[in-house]
Each structure stands twice: as C-alpha cells, then as structure tokens.
Scaffold this motif. Sequence first.
Motif, PDB file in Angstrom:
ATOM      1  N   VAL A 132       6.995   4.434   1.867  1.00 10.39           N
ATOM      2  CA  VAL A 132       6.129   5.606   1.795  1.00 10.39           C
ATOM      3  C   VAL A 132       7.022   6.822   1.589  1.00 10.39           C
ATOM      4  O   VAL A 132       7.930   7.059   2.379  1.00 10.39           O
ATOM      5  CB  VAL A 132       5.294   5.770   3.076  1.00 10.39           C
ATOM      6  CG1 VAL A 132       4.561   7.109   3.062  1.00 10.39           C
ATOM      7  CG2 VAL A 132       4.309   4.623   3.215  1.00 10.39           C
ATOM      8  N   GLY A 179       0.781  -1.235   0.000  1.00  7.85           N
ATOM      9  CA  GLY A 179       0.000   0.000   0.000  1.00  7.85           C
ATOM     10  C   GLY A 179       0.811   1.281   0.000  1.00  7.85           C
ATOM     11  O   GLY A 179       0.237   2.368  -0.069  1.00  7.85           O
ATOM     12  N   GLY A 180       2.122   1.168   0.085  1.00 11.77           N
ATOM     13  CA  GLY A 180       2.943   2.368   0.074  1.00 11.77           C
ATOM     14  C   GLY A 180       3.008   3.000  -1.307  1.00 11.77           C
ATOM     15  O   GLY A 180       2.461   2.484  -2.274  1.00 11.77           O
ATOM     16  N   GLY A 181       3.684   4.141  -1.369  1.00  7.71           N
ATOM     17  CA  GLY A 181       3.837   4.828  -2.633  1.00  7.71           C
ATOM     18  C   GLY A 181       4.312   6.239  -2.443  1.00  7.71           C
ATOM     19  O   GLY A 181       4.714   6.632  -1.341  1.00  7.71           O
ATOM     20  N   GLN A 193      -4.270   3.610   8.244  1.00  9.27           N
ATOM     21  CA  GLN A 193      -4.767   4.733   7.450  1.00  9.27           C
ATOM     22  C   GLN A 193      -3.947   5.955   7.821  1.00  9.27           C
ATOM     23  O   GLN A 193      -3.897   6.349   8.994  1.00  9.27           O
ATOM     24  CB  GLN A 193      -6.241   4.983   7.728  1.00  9.27           C
ATOM     25  CG  GLN A 193      -6.817   6.174   6.986  1.00  9.27           C
ATOM     26  CD  GLN A 193      -6.852   5.958   5.481  1.00  9.27           C
ATOM     27  OE1 GLN A 193      -7.233   4.884   5.002  1.00  9.27           O
ATOM     28  NE2 GLN A 193      -6.471   6.974   4.717  1.00  9.27           N
ATOM     29  N   SER A 229      -3.035  11.116   1.452  1.00 10.24           N
ATOM     30  CA  SER A 229      -3.384   9.962   2.282  1.00 10.24           C
ATOM     31  C   SER A 229      -2.934   8.667   1.621  1.00 10.24           C
ATOM     32  O   SER A 229      -2.834   8.582   0.381  1.00 10.24           O
ATOM     33  CB  SER A 229      -4.903   9.897   2.498  1.00 10.24           C
ATOM     34  OG  SER A 229      -5.378  11.037   3.178  1.00 10.24           O
ATOM     35  N   LEU A 230      -2.671   7.696   2.445  1.00  9.15           N
ATOM     36  CA  LEU A 230      -2.388   6.333   2.000  1.00  9.15           C
ATOM     37  C   LEU A 230      -2.972   5.363   3.013  1.00  9.15           C
ATOM     38  O   LEU A 230      -3.097   5.696   4.205  1.00  9.15           O
ATOM     39  CB  LEU A 230      -0.879   6.081   1.890  1.00  9.15           C
ATOM     40  CG  LEU A 230      -0.113   6.669   0.710  1.00  9.15           C
ATOM     41  CD1 LEU A 230       1.389   6.434   0.891  1.00  9.15           C
ATOM     42  CD2 LEU A 230      -0.582   6.053  -0.604  1.00  9.15           C
ATOM     43  N   ARG A 231      -3.283   4.175   2.541  1.00  6.74           N
ATOM     44  CA  ARG A 231      -3.731   3.108   3.439  1.00  6.74           C
ATOM     45  C   ARG A 231      -2.817   1.912   3.262  1.00  6.74           C
ATOM     46  O   ARG A 231      -2.759   1.333   2.166  1.00  6.74           O
ATOM     47  CB  ARG A 231      -5.171   2.707   3.144  1.00  6.74           C
ATOM     48  CG  ARG A 231      -5.748   1.738   4.168  1.00  6.74           C
ATOM     49  CD  ARG A 231      -7.040   1.131   3.672  1.00  6.74           C
ATOM     50  NE  ARG A 231      -7.780   0.435   4.727  1.00  6.74           N
ATOM     51  CZ  ARG A 231      -8.652  -0.538   4.480  1.00  6.74           C
ATOM     52  NH1 ARG A 231      -8.880  -0.927   3.240  1.00  6.74           N
ATOM     53  NH2 ARG A 231      -9.285  -1.115   5.493  1.00  6.74           N
ATOM     54  N   LEU A 232      -2.127   1.562   4.318  1.00 15.70           N
ATOM     55  CA  LEU A 232      -1.224   0.424   4.292  1.00 15.70           C
ATOM     56  C   LEU A 232      -1.943  -0.827   4.795  1.00 15.70           C
ATOM     57  O   LEU A 232      -2.821  -0.739   5.656  1.00 15.70           O
ATOM     58  CB  LEU A 232      -0.002   0.685   5.160  1.00 15.70           C
ATOM     59  CG  LEU A 232       0.782   1.972   4.886  1.00 15.70           C
ATOM     60  CD1 LEU A 232       2.020   2.024   5.782  1.00 15.70           C
ATOM     61  CD2 LEU A 232       1.152   2.083   3.428  1.00 15.70           C
ATOM     62  N   VAL A 257       3.365  10.157  -2.452  1.00 14.19           N
ATOM     63  CA  VAL A 257       2.190  11.000  -2.231  1.00 14.19           C
ATOM     64  C   VAL A 257       2.650  12.411  -1.902  1.00 14.19           C
ATOM     65  O   VAL A 257       3.728  12.600  -1.320  1.00 14.19           O
ATOM     66  CB  VAL A 257       1.304  10.407  -1.110  1.00 14.19           C
ATOM     67  CG1 VAL A 257       2.041  10.380   0.210  1.00 14.19           C
ATOM     68  CG2 VAL A 257      -0.018  11.138  -0.997  1.00 14.19           C
TER      69      VAL A 257
END
Length: 115
Positions: free
Chosen positions: A111, A8-10, A81, A17-20, A12
């Motif tokens: 992330v 779920g990383g990336g 989250q 927002s990100l959700r791992l 941004v």
Amino acid sequence: QVQLVESGGGLVQPGGSLRLSCAASGNIIDIFSMGWYRQAPGKQRELVAAITSGDSTNYADSVKGRFTISRDNAKNTVYLQMNSLKPEDTAVYYCNTAFRPLLTWGHGTQVTVSS
C-alpha cells in the motif's frame, strides 16, 4: 499447511480508500483471532487491526476510526477497509493470526499513499 494470500493493495492519494483481502487456504479464520499487520521500510512489523472469533475488533491508535476489519467465514477471507489514508500508512500489509502470529507469512500486499 495453511497459506495466506493478501491482495488489494496499490497506489492511492492521501484521503483515498482501499480494501485489502486475505484469503486463507484452510478453515481457520472462524477459529482463531485474525489480524492485519503492516511493515513500513526500516520499521518493525506491527499489528494494526484484529478480529476475534466472537467478532470483537481492536485497532491500533494510529488507524482507529479509519480502518475496519471484517471477515467472511464462508470464504475463509479477512478484509481490511482503509479510509482516509495517510502517507504514513504506506507499508506492506500482511494478515496472520492476531497478537501471536502462528502461520507462515504470505507475501503481503503493498500500500502506497502518495500524491
């Protein structure tokens, strides 16, 4: 041996927002307190969020109010989250048992918060 797989990383932008997700290969997340850790370049790995078997949660001051940890026992998965992300949140994120890591570390998920 239980395996942990983070995803779920990336990349941004700040404020995003990100959700791992952390999937465990065995039925452990409903037994142990689980946590999300992170390690930034040149820094030690730190615990940023934890959830107990009774669903009590704890957060590092640096992420309190922005990150939320949760879990789905049926899916053997723990989530993180992350909202209002800041450049200082940039790190590799890992999950493990909370407070005292007992399991073999997974590969983590990167992330990166940058404009």
